[in-house]
Scaffold this motif. Structure first.
Motif, PDB file in Angstrom:
ATOM      1  N   GLU A 163      19.766   3.200  10.223  1.00 15.76           N
ATOM      2  CA  GLU A 163      19.433   4.514  10.562  1.00 15.76           C
ATOM      3  C   GLU A 163      18.185   4.583  11.155  1.00 15.76           C
ATOM      4  N   PHE A 164      17.159   3.844  10.929  1.00 14.03           N
ATOM      5  CA  PHE A 164      15.757   3.706  11.188  1.00 14.03           C
ATOM      6  C   PHE A 164      15.613   3.080  12.551  1.00 14.03           C
ATOM      7  N   ASP A 165      14.545   3.661  13.362  1.00 20.19           N
ATOM      8  CA  ASP A 165      13.984   3.012  14.614  1.00 20.19           C
ATOM      9  C   ASP A 165      13.389   1.664  14.135  1.00 20.19           C
ATOM     10  N   PHE A 166      12.515   1.795  13.272  1.00 18.62           N
ATOM     11  CA  PHE A 166      11.583   0.317  12.898  1.00 18.62           C
ATOM     12  C   PHE A 166      11.923  -0.244  11.566  1.00 18.62           C
ATOM     13  N   VAL A 167      11.556  -1.370  11.163  1.00 18.28           N
ATOM     14  CA  VAL A 167      11.564  -1.767   9.947  1.00 18.28           C
ATOM     15  C   VAL A 167      10.554  -2.733   9.615  1.00 18.28           C
ATOM     16  N   ILE A 168       9.700  -2.460   8.554  1.00 17.99           N
ATOM     17  CA  ILE A 168       8.774  -3.352   8.162  1.00 17.99           C
ATOM     18  C   ILE A 168       9.101  -4.023   6.799  1.00 17.99           C
ATOM     19  N   VAL A 169       9.200  -5.430   6.682  1.00 14.78           N
ATOM     20  CA  VAL A 169       9.221  -6.215   5.358  1.00 14.78           C
ATOM     21  C   VAL A 169       7.886  -6.381   5.008  1.00 14.78           C
ATOM     22  N   ASN A 170       7.357  -5.727   4.198  1.00 14.22           N
ATOM     23  CA  ASN A 170       5.985  -5.706   3.570  1.00 14.22           C
ATOM     24  C   ASN A 170       5.839  -6.925   2.621  1.00 14.22           C
ATOM     25  N   ARG A 171       5.469  -8.130   3.710  1.00 16.53           N
ATOM     26  CA  ARG A 171       5.351  -9.448   2.919  1.00 16.53           C
ATOM     27  C   ARG A 171       3.766  -9.256   2.700  1.00 16.53           C
ATOM     28  N   ASP A 172       3.210  -9.053   3.823  1.00 13.58           N
ATOM     29  CA  ASP A 172       1.684  -9.101   3.722  1.00 13.58           C
ATOM     30  C   ASP A 172       0.921  -7.765   4.197  1.00 13.58           C
ATOM     31  N   LEU A 173       0.091  -7.275   3.327  1.00 12.30           N
ATOM     32  CA  LEU A 173      -0.194  -5.684   3.445  1.00 12.30           C
ATOM     33  C   LEU A 173      -0.945  -5.773   4.884  1.00 12.30           C
ATOM     34  N   LYS A 174      -1.821  -6.693   5.054  1.00 16.72           N
ATOM     35  CA  LYS A 174      -2.750  -6.556   6.477  1.00 16.72           C
ATOM     36  C   LYS A 174      -1.838  -6.491   7.610  1.00 16.72           C
ATOM     37  N   GLU A 175      -0.694  -7.418   7.650  1.00 15.21           N
ATOM     38  CA  GLU A 175       0.115  -7.683   8.626  1.00 15.21           C
ATOM     39  C   GLU A 175       0.863  -6.354   8.848  1.00 15.21           C
ATOM     40  N   SER A 176       1.485  -5.737   7.578  1.00 11.57           N
ATOM     41  CA  SER A 176       2.224  -4.512   7.655  1.00 11.57           C
ATOM     42  C   SER A 176       1.414  -3.155   8.353  1.00 11.57           C
ATOM     43  N   GLU A 177       0.166  -3.295   7.827  1.00 14.24           N
ATOM     44  CA  GLU A 177      -0.707  -2.132   8.393  1.00 14.24           C
ATOM     45  C   GLU A 177      -0.873  -2.340   9.744  1.00 14.24           C
ATOM     46  N   LYS A 178      -1.020  -3.492  10.309  1.00 15.35           N
ATOM     47  CA  LYS A 178      -1.378  -3.562  11.759  1.00 15.35           C
ATOM     48  C   LYS A 178       0.137  -3.148  12.654  1.00 15.35           C
ATOM     49  N   LEU A 179       1.033  -3.535  11.941  1.00 20.57           N
ATOM     50  CA  LEU A 179       2.324  -3.201  12.740  1.00 20.57           C
ATOM     51  C   LEU A 179       2.634  -1.386  12.511  1.00 20.57           C
ATOM     52  N   LEU A 180       2.440  -0.912  11.389  1.00 21.23           N
ATOM     53  CA  LEU A 180       2.615   0.404  11.184  1.00 21.23           C
ATOM     54  C   LEU A 180       1.680   1.161  12.053  1.00 21.23           C
TER      55      LEU A 180
END
Ligand code: 5GP
Length: 218
Positions: A163-180
């Motif tokens: 139901e969501f537009d995007f998904v973040i699989v939070n493996r690495d906080l720094k990478e997830s931060e950039k993506l968000l």
């Protein structure tokens, strides 16, 4: 500013998936962001501040709020009530802000229904349920029974990823931060948020906007 209204960014996903940590970076980087502080009947965790993390109220007070139509949406999660104030969201949107929600899948559905065009949603998850459990244990804020309940609830939540537009699989906080951050910037750049006529009128005139980038606050 040519942006005539604000945008909504919903962060959902299992409790313990890293939403709060990711949120912190978002607020450091996006000056125009406003966190929608929910009201809850849950007891505060250690370090949680009234008015910053949640508005903590009794069940009676919460039920009164429902009666008085105070909430834009509300839900019962893990045996507690959680809800979003209508007035503060409307006011932040009118000021052109990026209104950030940390809400569950029911809240996501309701907000998306109320503001379909303004809403961008992100589902944040750990790579595995094992990792989720480990993070909840490490967080040290819940007893075993609550952790079991949260992991069980996570199963249900995972079924709603589509139901969501995007998904973040939070493996690495720094990478997830950039993506968000990229997603948040894109959410604030949606064409629907712009007063296109005044943008075009200004483009035709010789008037130069005061700031080189009209997408202030990004
Ligand atoms: P926690 O107790 O871990 O702070 O939050 C439990 C769950 O409630 C999380 O999934 C969180 O996203 C959700 N939640 C927090 N505030 C709200 C709200 O205002 N509305 C809804 N529907 N869910 C909320």
């Amino acid at each position: 500013m040519e942006r005539s209204k604000g945008a909504i960014l919903i962060l959902s996903g299992p409790s313990g998936s890293g939403k709060s940590s990711l949120c912190k970076t978002l607020f450091k980087e996006i000056k125009n962001a406003y966190f929608s502080v929910s009201t809850t009947t849950r007891t505060p965790r250690e370090g949680e501040i009234e008015g910053k993390h949640y508005h903590f109220v009794s069940k009676e007070k919460f039920l009164e709020g429902i009666e008085e139509n105070f909430f834009l949406e509300w839900a019962e999660v893990h045996g507690n009530y959680y809800g979003t104030s209508k007035e503060s969201v409307e006011s932040a949107l009118a000021q052109g802000k990026l209104v950030v929600f940390d809400i569950d899948i029911q809240g996501h559905r309701n907000i998306k229904e109320s503001y379909p065009e303004l809403t961008t949603s992100v589902f944040i998850t750990t790579p595995t349920q094992q990792e989720l459990r480990e993070r909840l244990v490490l967080r040290g804020t819940d007893d075993k029974e609550t952790i079991d309940l949260r992991v069980m609830h996570a199963y249900t939540e995972m079924k709603h990823i589509k139901e969501f537009d995007f998904v973040i699989v939070n493996r690495d906080l720094k990478e997830s931060e950039k993506l968000l951050l990229s997603i948040a910037r894109a959410a604030l750049s949606k064409r629907i948020l712009y007063d296109v006529e005044s943008l075009v009128a200004r483009w035709k005139s010789k008037e130069t906007p005061k700031t080189p980038n009209s997408q202030q606050g990004i």
